[in-house]
Design an enzyme around this catalytic site. Structure first.
Site, PDB file in Angstrom:
ATOM      1  N   GLU A 287      24.449  27.974  -0.178  1.00 41.15           N
ATOM      2  CA  GLU A 287      23.497  29.056   0.127  1.00 41.15           C
ATOM      3  C   GLU A 287      23.587  30.224  -0.852  1.00 41.15           C
ATOM      4  O   GLU A 287      22.565  30.836  -1.193  1.00 41.15           O
ATOM      5  CB  GLU A 287      23.712  29.549   1.566  1.00 41.15           C
TER       6      GLU A 287
ATOM      7  N   GLU B  70      34.145  30.873   5.136  1.00 42.51           N
ATOM      8  CA  GLU B  70      33.216  30.453   6.185  1.00 42.51           C
ATOM      9  C   GLU B  70      32.815  31.639   7.057  1.00 42.51           C
ATOM     10  O   GLU B  70      31.686  31.698   7.539  1.00 42.51           O
ATOM     11  CB  GLU B  70      33.850  29.346   7.031  1.00 42.51           C
TER      12      GLU B  70
ATOM     13  N   GLU C 186      20.627  17.493  11.856  1.00 39.84           N
ATOM     14  CA  GLU C 186      21.185  17.050  10.569  1.00 39.84           C
ATOM     15  C   GLU C 186      20.455  15.820  10.048  1.00 39.84           C
ATOM     16  O   GLU C 186      20.214  15.701   8.845  1.00 39.84           O
ATOM     17  CB  GLU C 186      22.680  16.749  10.724  1.00 39.84           C
TER      18      GLU C 186
ATOM     19  N   ASP D 145      19.673  30.688  11.499  1.00 36.19           N
ATOM     20  CA  ASP D 145      19.264  30.853  10.106  1.00 36.19           C
ATOM     21  C   ASP D 145      17.947  30.171   9.714  1.00 36.19           C
ATOM     22  O   ASP D 145      16.955  30.815   9.373  1.00 36.19           O
ATOM     23  CB  ASP D 145      20.393  30.402   9.173  1.00 36.19           C
TER      24      ASP D 145
ATOM     25  N   THR E  37      15.199  23.354   3.837  1.00 36.28           N
ATOM     26  CA  THR E  37      16.503  24.002   3.973  1.00 36.28           C
ATOM     27  C   THR E  37      17.608  23.171   3.337  1.00 36.28           C
ATOM     28  O   THR E  37      18.684  23.683   3.044  1.00 36.28           O
ATOM     29  CB  THR E  37      16.820  24.277   5.457  1.00 36.28           C
TER      30      THR E  37
END
Length: 866
Positions: A403, A385, A144, A291, A489
């Site tokens: 996304e 989710e 993160e 992902d 991303t």
């Protein structure tokens, strides 16, 4: 919309079912109108209005952060204050994003520039340079911190440098953000000090990993995306700073993941051991945990111009399309046995994948999956989710994830289809209608109830508004030419010109991939000139097959009969009769007029099966049996009962006659995602573990290994409760969970807070885990109490067996009622008496409770039996 005259329906023979016909026609017209609206082009004025609306929404969100939260990492939009780590209740792994470095400000820097808010951008860069410190004694997530903070600093630097070079703004800027990025990079580098080269998942910004004060370094596992989503930021940092060490470490981590792929399927797992490279979780998909690993292989090729990354991506992508992609679904499979699906639900993070498919030039499956996701948002307002393959809610949370908006943007840029502008418009409208609060935008705790959660993650400002603004903007309206940049991303902008920067490290070497049959993706390139047909009906033709996928908006038309061919090699009729007895009708294939070459063939022993009413119009929610955590030690003695959710694995409490009893103790670490440090305390007791950091099954295994007699998992989401959020069943991790034998239950945050506060106050607390319907005292308290006592008065001096004629006192006791009535004996006899008693037991509205002035209401005290 053409209006239907009522007179046209008033003809002989059309009276029957007129109302239903009217409804059907109106609904059909409405659906046609909505369909037309979705597909019609959007005028420049409409796009401008929506773009201005997006800017106003951004001002509301960013302005609320700066007003109520800065310099805290995040805004708490319901509390109208900042979230400072250590000052708010711990939320487990969610808090690993917070490093006391004004996360939201850093993450939003280049968004300000893209939205052409240059005054605010200038001010934000000055604040970041002046206020943000990166040497805090705090443990953060390497993943993160890399994508949000390092990426945010680099994106901000690129925009500031561009404005400075143009000579109009930022003339004061001297690469301060780049210097901060280099400092942060050096603070992340210690995480790569492992024997494999895969990074630790966490690092202490001040003390690194090995220092005794670091409070980290005991972790053994990391997710594939966590290790594989570093190359863009680290390579850009190396090429902008001239320090090769960052790109070297990022390439090494990618090399390890590539080498550890399953050679038979070319898939990777979800969690890997950072020391020996062994897979810990072997489920493989394109959602959470994996992902952005695939995303960064493709984008590393674009940013760095290294064919190695493209070759690896193409190998993985062919495997994905072979095993994982079942249009429009993207399933999770076992990496060693990829024909086996390991779960029946999908997570919302996979919504990025259609956008990645656009980059690869594979447009058809991108359209199919995106349309499936859009239909789910229509059904639930937002993308849950997690949702099942039948499009039911699996986890109801919606964290304002971007996304789906990201893929919508990519598909519009690829096709030019105005349909995707309408999809973007629906995102904007739903955010305003269902997520906007006075102090910003709040995450949705459960899409089924609409309740909010007190969080507004930084990615909402970094990504959501960026993609929505770009969706409704023309090239001439933007500060930059987007063709010169690649999105990370986290949607931070890095210049593709970095590929021409002198290489600072030796390029990777990847063996030539094994040739796959019909591999259409080798060296594909997203050329809008050749791959994306300039035909408005192209995407629509693909979408139409999935328009009513979830059942929402389906017109009242007979369900189509789907047919499959069933070869029956037995020439006798027994199999046919057997299937008929099960309600399956079969018709010989040669009885159909099949047309073309098929019709000319004779299929002996082959039948066509008609599956009638295959699709159900009403979707039933998964049945969850409520469980309970009942406090049975003094002073509670069973009176305190906390509603809990069950688990799909471990001991089945519904089959335990008396439940499972034990003394509770907090696990250490509280998340129970590693070796249990207080195993001696946990042994034989029921352990409390905080949700997060790892899967429920992983917690269960660690605690079972420590000898725990049971587990109570407590939600880390603040304010969640069983009253506002539907119960769910905890699921496994994709692998077999037969080895887990202890009982597990799940408590939401508020119920969990009750339990932890009781533990702090009383220390020794015994609880009982069992289905809620079998909690102690339940049977006694719920059984209705009914009693009839008849008293006959005898005359003074009379014999005991002889009652006085004419008078009878009758006492009738019911639950929460006492009724005393005096009647004549001759009036209350035989059948009449029976009827009278029956009327008294039917409720307070019966004749006994309304006709008798002597009726008394004796409600019992709380917690006592009547």
């Amino acid at each position: 919309m053409r209006r239907l005259g009522a007179k046209s329906l008033r003809k002989p023979g059309l009276c029957f079912g007129t109302d239903m016909l009217l409804k059907s026609l109106l609904i059909a017209c409405l659906l046609s109108w909505v369909n037309c609206l979705e597909n019609q082009s959007m005028t420049p004025e409409e796009k401008t209005n929506i773009r201005n609306q997006i800017l106003e929404m951004f001002d509301h969100a960013y302005g609320s952060y700066m007003k109520y939260a800065y310099p805290a990492d995040e805004l708490m939009p319901l509390s109208c204050k900042g979230r400072v780590r250590g000052e708010e209740p711990n939320r487990g792994d969610i808090d690993d994003s917070l490093g006391k470095f004004s996360l939201t400000l850093i993450d939003t820097l280049d968004t300000l520039a893209v939205l052409n808010k240059l005054d605010e951008f200038d001010d934000a860069v000055k604040k970041a340079v002046r206020d943000v410190r990166l040497d805090n004694d705090v443990v953060v997530s390497v993943f993160e911190t890399n994508i949000r903070v390092l990426g945010g600093l680099l994106g901000g630097h690129v925009m500031a440098d561009l404005l400075r070079q143009r000579g109009e703004r930022m003339q004061w800027y001297r690469d301060e953000l780049l210097h901060m990025a280099v400092e942060l990079g050096h603070r992340l580098i210690p995480a790569f000090n492992t024997s494999s080269g895969l990074p630790y998942p966490k690092v202490n910004l001040r003390y690194g990993i090995l220092n005794p004060l670091s409070r980290t370094g005991t972790e053994s596992d990391t997710c594939t995306a966590c290790a594989g989503t570093i190359i863009l930021e680290f390579a850009a940092l190396s090429r902008l700073s001239g320090e090769s060490v960052f790109e070297e470490h990022a390439r090494k981590a990618l090399d390890v993941l590539w080498e550890r792929r399953q050679r038979g399927s070319d898939l990777v797992g979800t969690v890997i051991n950072i020391h020996n490279g062994e897979w810990v979780r072997k489920d493989s998909g394109v959602g959470a945990g994996i992902d952005s690993y695939y995303e960064y292989l493709m984008k590393a090729y674009i940013l760095l111009g290294d064919d190695t990354f493209l070759q690896r991506f193409n190998t993985h992508y062919s495997a994905i399309m072979k095993y994982i992609s079942q249009p429009p679904l993207l399933l999770n499979v076992h990496m060693h046995n990829p024909t086996v699906s390991v779960r029946s639900w999908m997570d919302s993070l996979l919504a990025f994948f259609p956008g990645l498919q656009v980059l690869t030039g594979d447009l058809k499956p991108a359209i199919e999956t995106h349309e499936m996701l859009y239909q789910v948002t229509k059904q639930h307002k937002f993308l849950p989710e997690a949702f099942t393959t039948e499009f039911r809610v699996h986890w109801g949370q919606h964290l304002l994830r971007p996304e789906f908006a990201e893929s919508t943007y990519y598909l519009y840029k690829a096709t030019g289809d105005p349909y995707y502008l309408r999809v973007g418009q629906s995102i904007v409208e739903k955010l305003n209608a269902f997520a906007r609060v006075p102090c910003g935008f709040a995450a949705v705790q459960d899409v089924r109830t609409g309740t909010h959660e007190d969080r507004m993650d930084s990615f909402f400002l970094a990504e959501m508004f960026k993609y929505l603004y770009l969706l409704f903007s023309e090239k001439s309206q933007l500060l930059i030419n987007l063709d010169d940049y690649i999105f990370t991303t986290e949607a931070h902008l890095l210049p593709v010109s970095l590929s021409t920067t002198q290489d600072t490290v030796q390029t990777n070497v990847t063996e030539a991939p094994v040739a796959h049959d019909e591999d259409l993706f080798t060296h594909s390139c997203p050329s809008t000139e050749t791959l994306f047909p300039n035909n408005p009906s192209f995407a629509k033709t693909i979408r139409d097959g999935y328009k009513y996928l979830t059942g929402v908006g389906r017109a009242f038309t007979p369900l189509p009969i789907r047919e499959i061919e069933l070869p029956l090699h037995d020439s006798g009729m027994e199999p046919v009769e057997f299937l008929k007895s099960m309600g399956i009708s079969l018709t010989p294939l040669n009885d159909f007029t099949l047309g073309d070459s098929i019709g000319s063939k004779q299929h002996k022993g082959v039948f066509r099966v008609k599956l009638v009413a295959e699709v159900s119009q009403t979707i039933e929610e998964e049945l969850v049996v409520p469980h309970a955590v009942q406090l049975i030690s003094p002073p509670f003695l069973g009176r305190t009962v906390l509603t809990a959710g069950p688990a799909k694995f471990g001991m089945d409490l519904t089959k335990q006659e008396h439940g499972v009893k034990g003394t509770i103790v907090k696990a250490s670490p509280y998340t129970a995602c590693g070796p249990i440090e207080n195993a001696a305390e946990v042994k034989g007791r029921i352990a409390l573990a905080l949700r997060g950091d790892c899967m429920f099954a992983a917690k269960a295994r660690w605690l079972q290994q420590a000898g725990a007699g049971g587990v109570i998992c407590i939600d880390h989401r603040e304010g969640s409760s069983s009253e506002e959020t539907p119960l769910f069943q905890m699921v496994g991790d994709g692998d077999s969970t037969e080895d887990i034998t202890l009982p597990l239950v799940f408590l939401f945050s508020r119920e969990g807070a009750v339990l932890t506060s009781v533990l702090e106050e009383h220390h020794n607390v015994d609880v009982l885990l069992l289905p809620k319907e079998r909690q102690l005292g339940q049977d006694k308290s719920e059984k209705p109490v009914s009693m009839n006592i008849k008293l006959r008065l005898r005359e003074e001096g009379g014999s005991e067996g002889r009652a006085a004629p004419g008078t009878t006192l009758e006492l009738v006791l019911e639950d929460e009622e006492v009724l005393l009535k005096e009647t004549g004996e001759e009036e209350l006899g035989g059948k009449q008496q029976s009827q009278h008693q029956q009327g008294c037991t039917q409720g307070r509205t019966g004749p006994c409770s309304t006709d008798s002035p002597q009726a008394l209401n004796s409600k019992p005290e709380p917690g006592t039996n009547p």
